[in-house]
Write a protein that holds these residues in place. Structure first.
Motif, mmCIF file in Angstrom:
data_model
loop_
_atom_site.group_PDB
_atom_site.id
_atom_site.type_symbol
_atom_site.label_atom_id
_atom_site.label_comp_id
_atom_site.label_asym_id
_atom_site.label_seq_id
_atom_site.Cartn_x
_atom_site.Cartn_y
_atom_site.Cartn_z
ATOM 1 N N LEU B 11 0.886 -1.138 0.186
ATOM 2 C CA LEU B 11 -0.113 0.212 -0.217
ATOM 3 C C LEU B 11 0.777 1.338 -0.377
ATOM 4 O O LEU B 11 0.815 2.506 -0.459
ATOM 5 N N SER B 12 2.340 1.256 0.640
ATOM 6 C CA SER B 12 2.690 2.666 0.731
ATOM 7 C C SER B 12 3.488 2.391 -0.960
ATOM 8 O O SER B 12 3.147 3.077 -1.602
ATOM 9 N N ARG B 13 3.700 1.361 -1.763
ATOM 10 C CA ARG B 13 4.089 1.893 -2.785
ATOM 11 C C ARG B 13 2.817 2.228 -3.869
ATOM 12 O O ARG B 13 3.159 3.616 -4.810
ATOM 13 N N ALA B 14 1.607 1.755 -3.420
ATOM 14 C CA ALA B 14 0.654 1.630 -4.365
ATOM 15 C C ALA B 14 0.662 3.936 -4.141
ATOM 16 O O ALA B 14 -0.644 4.015 -4.589
ATOM 17 N N SER B 15 0.750 3.654 -2.867
ATOM 18 C CA SER B 15 -0.084 5.439 -2.513
ATOM 19 C C SER B 15 1.332 6.276 -2.599
ATOM 20 O O SER B 15 0.801 7.531 -2.665
ATOM 21 N N GLY B 16 2.281 6.508 -2.478
ATOM 22 C CA GLY B 16 3.410 6.395 -3.159
ATOM 23 C C GLY B 16 3.640 8.051 -1.938
ATOM 24 O O GLY B 16 4.374 8.341 -2.191
ATOM 25 N N ARG B 17 3.662 6.800 -0.780
ATOM 26 C CA ARG B 17 3.922 7.605 0.070
ATOM 27 C C ARG B 17 4.237 6.374 1.498
ATOM 28 O O ARG B 17 3.799 5.417 1.851
ATOM 29 N N GLU B 18 4.885 6.823 2.633
ATOM 30 C CA GLU B 18 4.759 5.692 4.100
ATOM 31 C C GLU B 18 3.495 5.421 3.980
ATOM 32 O O GLU B 18 2.889 6.107 4.568
ATOM 33 N N ALA B 19 3.237 4.487 4.478
ATOM 34 C CA ALA B 19 1.632 4.073 5.037
ATOM 35 C C ALA B 19 1.514 3.485 6.123
ATOM 36 O O ALA B 19 2.627 1.841 6.119
ATOM 37 N N PHE B 20 1.099 3.729 7.768
ATOM 38 C CA PHE B 20 0.985 3.322 8.323
ATOM 39 C C PHE B 20 -0.614 2.490 8.544
ATOM 40 O O PHE B 20 -0.968 3.390 8.388
ATOM 41 N N PRO B 21 -0.357 1.394 9.560
ATOM 42 C CA PRO B 21 -1.763 0.725 9.666
ATOM 43 C C PRO B 21 -2.817 1.849 10.469
ATOM 44 O O PRO B 21 -2.569 2.869 11.401
ATOM 45 N N GLY B 22 -3.846 1.646 10.117
ATOM 46 C CA GLY B 22 -4.752 2.255 10.290
ATOM 47 C C GLY B 22 -5.109 3.336 9.671
ATOM 48 O O GLY B 22 -5.943 4.352 9.667
ATOM 49 N N GLU B 23 -4.160 4.008 8.437
ATOM 50 C CA GLU B 23 -4.131 5.229 7.964
ATOM 51 C C GLU B 23 -4.989 4.599 6.501
ATOM 52 O O GLU B 23 -5.384 3.681 6.060
ATOM 53 N N ILE B 24 -5.882 6.188 6.097
ATOM 54 C CA ILE B 24 -5.998 5.859 4.701
ATOM 55 C C ILE B 24 -5.611 6.547 3.780
ATOM 56 O O ILE B 24 -5.378 7.764 3.598
ATOM 57 N N VAL B 25 -5.493 5.720 3.113
ATOM 58 C CA VAL B 25 -4.384 6.175 2.130
ATOM 59 C C VAL B 25 -5.919 6.006 0.160
ATOM 60 O O VAL B 25 -6.179 5.252 0.320
ATOM 61 N N SER B 26 -5.319 7.127 -0.797
ATOM 62 C CA SER B 26 -5.515 6.606 -1.746
ATOM 63 C C SER B 26 -4.761 5.511 -2.822
ATOM 64 O O SER B 26 -3.791 6.220 -2.591
ATOM 65 N N ALA B 27 -4.872 4.624 -3.253
ATOM 66 C CA ALA B 27 -4.002 3.825 -3.473
ATOM 67 C C ALA B 27 -3.891 3.821 -5.190
ATOM 68 O O ALA B 27 -5.447 3.420 -5.625
ATOM 69 N N LYS B 28 -3.120 3.738 -5.692
ATOM 70 C CA LYS B 28 -3.418 3.531 -7.061
ATOM 71 C C LYS B 28 -3.486 1.684 -7.653
ATOM 72 O O LYS B 28 -2.650 1.124 -7.035
ATOM 73 N N ILE B 29 -4.495 1.149 -8.302
ATOM 74 C CA ILE B 29 -4.556 -0.007 -8.272
ATOM 75 C C ILE B 29 -3.868 -0.674 -9.158
ATOM 76 O O ILE B 29 -3.819 -0.057 -10.846
ATOM 77 N N ASP B 30 -3.377 -1.938 -9.368
ATOM 78 C CA ASP B 30 -2.736 -2.494 -10.637
ATOM 79 C C ASP B 30 -3.204 -3.507 -11.929
ATOM 80 O O ASP B 30 -3.137 -3.476 -12.373
ATOM 81 N N LEU B 31 -4.486 -3.900 -10.408
ATOM 82 C CA LEU B 31 -5.462 -4.963 -11.737
ATOM 83 C C LEU B 31 -6.447 -5.262 -11.145
ATOM 84 O O LEU B 31 -7.045 -5.109 -9.646
ATOM 85 N N ALA B 32 -7.768 -5.345 -12.258
ATOM 86 C CA ALA B 32 -9.494 -4.789 -11.302
ATOM 87 C C ALA B 32 -9.957 -5.601 -12.373
ATOM 88 O O ALA B 32 -10.056 -5.782 -13.322
ATOM 89 N N MET B 33 -10.438 -6.798 -11.303
ATOM 90 C CA MET B 33 -11.510 -7.667 -12.182
ATOM 91 C C MET B 33 -12.659 -7.429 -11.646
ATOM 92 O O MET B 33 -13.278 -7.404 -10.377
ATOM 93 N N SER B 34 -13.750 -7.940 -12.878
ATOM 94 C CA SER B 34 -15.236 -8.089 -12.128
ATOM 95 C C SER B 34 -15.286 -9.649 -13.073
ATOM 96 O O SER B 34 -15.709 -9.992 -14.147
ATOM 97 N N HIS B 35 -17.109 -9.982 -12.146
ATOM 98 C CA HIS B 35 -17.993 -10.624 -13.107
ATOM 99 C C HIS B 35 -18.494 -9.880 -13.618
ATOM 100 O O HIS B 35 -18.595 -8.958 -13.751
ATOM 101 N N GLU B 36 -19.684 -11.176 -13.573
ATOM 102 C CA GLU B 36 -20.943 -11.015 -14.008
ATOM 103 C C GLU B 36 -21.720 -9.638 -13.002
ATOM 104 O O GLU B 36 -22.190 -8.514 -13.918
ATOM 105 N N ASN B 37 -20.968 -8.508 -11.874
ATOM 106 C CA ASN B 37 -21.583 -7.532 -11.673
ATOM 107 C C ASN B 37 -20.923 -6.337 -12.095
ATOM 108 O O ASN B 37 -21.440 -5.038 -12.085
ATOM 109 N N ALA B 38 -20.093 -6.775 -13.055
ATOM 110 C CA ALA B 38 -19.630 -5.867 -14.356
ATOM 111 C C ALA B 38 -21.340 -5.094 -15.022
ATOM 112 O O ALA B 38 -20.791 -3.879 -14.831
ATOM 113 N N ALA B 39 -21.679 -5.246 -15.141
ATOM 114 C CA ALA B 39 -23.065 -5.032 -15.482
ATOM 115 C C ALA B 39 -23.804 -3.777 -14.895
ATOM 116 O O ALA B 39 -23.539 -2.562 -15.135
#
Lengths: 160, 419
Positions: B11-39
């Protein structure tokens, strides 16, 4: 917000909130019609706009189906109060604009009581008994999503 | 820099800063999967007014929950998603033919160690078996991911399970994870990243680790992980040409809880209705009659699962009173089972085989239960009404235990069948 209480126990899972057999249908009215059907068949029939669900631990555990909070919201539920929430349900509820409240003292409510909730101030009142409870309000950015009516209008506002 | 856990590092890599437990970060997603609920995602995506997806390369869509379409509404959902895939030119779309998302994504080389993966399915935790940080999200927030590539996430604290000793006979990963869920409770690991380490995990195949990470969410985990080793390298070889580096917890990193267990002598485990944490050793419930037995799902529909069932059923016959349904998790698994003779052996024993997919696990089709009926299944949930009537019952167990129970017409200990 103010509403009549429907009280349930621990681990109310998303399969009883909206069973898998109804998930092919993305129409929210149809979801609402089957809300909580396998747990309490009276619920969908008798729930009134603004009613409040009060439950125990781990509310919304199980599947990631967003139809679960959608079904409750479109059935008329104004808020869900629980000792704790399963994480995906918690996110989904905020994202579809259904307020969630984490409250330790859920024992202050029985089914049929009237609950008054102030989300910003973290105050909940049982108007039937006069008891008052306090809870940690949601972080501001989640309250913002709820104020905007969910993540769709919230993101639309940010994008354009 | 301070010592960090696996979850913090990803989560540190994905948010571009040192992330500590309990913190809320905005993270860049590497892979996003959806099945039927893609609808459902698509509907929110359009309502947001999003014009295009953030990165087509990082999206995988497929159908597995209702294949082939079981209702007109399901067919309409498929139709809408196919049209979107064509319009956006999405390169990673698997229509009804490939199988269950959590099997297909690893098989096709989409999952790499250290990735941050989200999916609109709670069992997205499965990809932790390859050392990815991977978790389930909702449909509307997935629409925001499609539009922006980012998502808010709370950095979880970590529970570490040291699994010592060795598993005996037909006792496998499913028995271990059922045992852990029974011990921790359905919310015992809420919001935590759960790390599985120790000799039992080292000796486990990728398939077994997938079972463990898959069901870690049934004790509330946000993510489950088994760290990469030679088995991971071997699994990924030939599936991806991409470079990858393992991401591990630092030895001195702060872990909220360490749980040490010796699993030597663990008996086959069964989860009673109607909650996954209602777990007991098989001998405590042997003799309960069953009407249906299901072998499949993202939890236990892989080659090694079908093989474990076949070992129990080989040369034997399931009685007419039991409906044995076998659902391979993917086309790759299905072809292996056909070519190895395992499928023929299962069919001779009396199995009905359905196409790769989620099958009856979520109660959509292909084997729903009538009121009063009982099913023992290798699937992942036994909630009331999960597989059909709210008056039916589902028991969860390993492939060997389900096969032994099918054979006996009642919940049975596989050690008594294959010794």
């Amino acid at each position: 917000m103010r509403g009549r209480v429907w009280k349930y126990g621990d681990h109310v899972n998303t399969d009883v909130i909206i069973p898998g057999r109804y998930l092919d249908d993305y129409d929210v009215r149809s979801m609402a019609k089957h809300a909580l059907e396998d747990l309490d068949p009276r619920f969908a029939r008798d729930v009134a706009y603004g009613d409040v669900i009060v439950a125990g631990r781990n509310f919304g555990c199980g599947s990631s189906r967003e139809q679960a909070p959608l079904a409750l919201k479109h059935a008329g539920v104004g808020a869900v109060v629980a000792i704790s929430f399963a994480r995906i349900f918690f996110r989904n509820a905020v994202n579809v604009g259904l307020p969630v409240v984490e409250l330790d003292a859920t024992g202050m409510f029985e089914s049929g009581d009237v609950a008054l909730i102030n989300l910003e101030k973290g105050i909940i009142v049982n108007e039937t008994t006069g008891r008052t409870g306090r809870f940690e309000p949601l972080p501001d950015f989640l309250l913002d999503i709820l104020r905007d009516g969910g993540l769709v209008p919230h993101t639309a506002k940010r994008l354009y | 820099m301070e010592a960090m856990t696996f979850a913090q590092k990803v989560l540190s890599r994905a948010s571009g800063r040192e992330a500590f437990p309990g913190e809320i970060v905005s993270a860049k997603i590497d892979l996003a999967m959806s099945h039927e609920n893609a609808a459902l995602v698509l509907r929110a995506f359009n309502e947001m007014g999003a014009k295009e997806v953030w990165d087509a390369e990082r999206m995988v869509l497929l159908f597995d929950h209702r294949v082939p379409a079981n209702t007109i509404k399901a067919a309409e959902g498929h139709q809408a998603v196919r049209a979107f895939v064509r319009a956006e030119g999405l390169p990673h779309f698997y229509d009804l033919r490939e199988g269950i998302c959590h099997q297909v994504l690893p098989e096709k080389g989409h999952v790499l160690p250290g990735m941050l993966i989200v999916g609109t399915d709670s069992h997205t935790t499965t990809y932790g078996a390859l050392g990815a940080f991977s978790t389930g999200i909702g449909a509307t927030e997935m629409a925001a991911v499609w539009a922006t590539g980012e998502l808010w996430m709370k950095v979880p604290r970590t529970f570490r399970f040291h699994l010592n000793g060795r598993l005996d006979g037909p006792v496998v990963a499913k028995d271990v994870i059922l045992h852990l869920i029974g011990m921790m409770g359905a919310d015992g690991c809420d919001y935590r990243c759960v790390e599985f380490v120790g000799p039992v995990v080292d000796a486990m195949s990728i398939s077994g680790r997938m079972t463990m990470c898959n069901m870690s969410m049934e004790m509330g985990a946000k993510a489950g992980v088994a760290f990469p080793d030679q088995r991971t390298k071997d699994y990924l070889k030939g599936r991806t040409a991409k470079e990858w580096k393992p991401v591990l917890s630092d030895p001195e990193a702060q872990v909220e809880r360490e749980i040490d267990l010796d699993l030597t002598g663990l008996a086959p485990q069964v989860a009673y209705p109607h909650s996954v944490d209602n777990v007991k050793p098989v001998e405590e419930m042997a003799g309960i009659p069953v009407d249906q037995a299901v072998i499949g799902s993202c939890t236990n529909g892989r080659a090694e699962d079908l093989l474990a069932a076949e070992r129990v059923l080989h040369g034997r016959k399931v009685p007419d009173s039991v409906r044995l349904i076998v659902v391979p998790a993917s086309r790759e698994v299905y072809l292996w089972a056909l070519e190895s003779g395992v499928m023929a052996s299962l069919v001779r024993a009396g199995a009905v085989v359905t196409n790769p997919g989620c099958g009856p696990c979520l109660g959509a089709h292909q084997g729903l239960l009538a009121p009063g009926e009982r099913c023992i299944a290798t699937t992942n949930r036994n909630f009331r009404g999960r597989m059909g009537s709210p008056e039916s019952e589902v028991y969860l167990a390993s492939p060997a235990t389900v096969a032994a129970s099918a054979l006996k017409g009642q919940i049975a200990d596989p050690r008594e069948v294959i010794g």
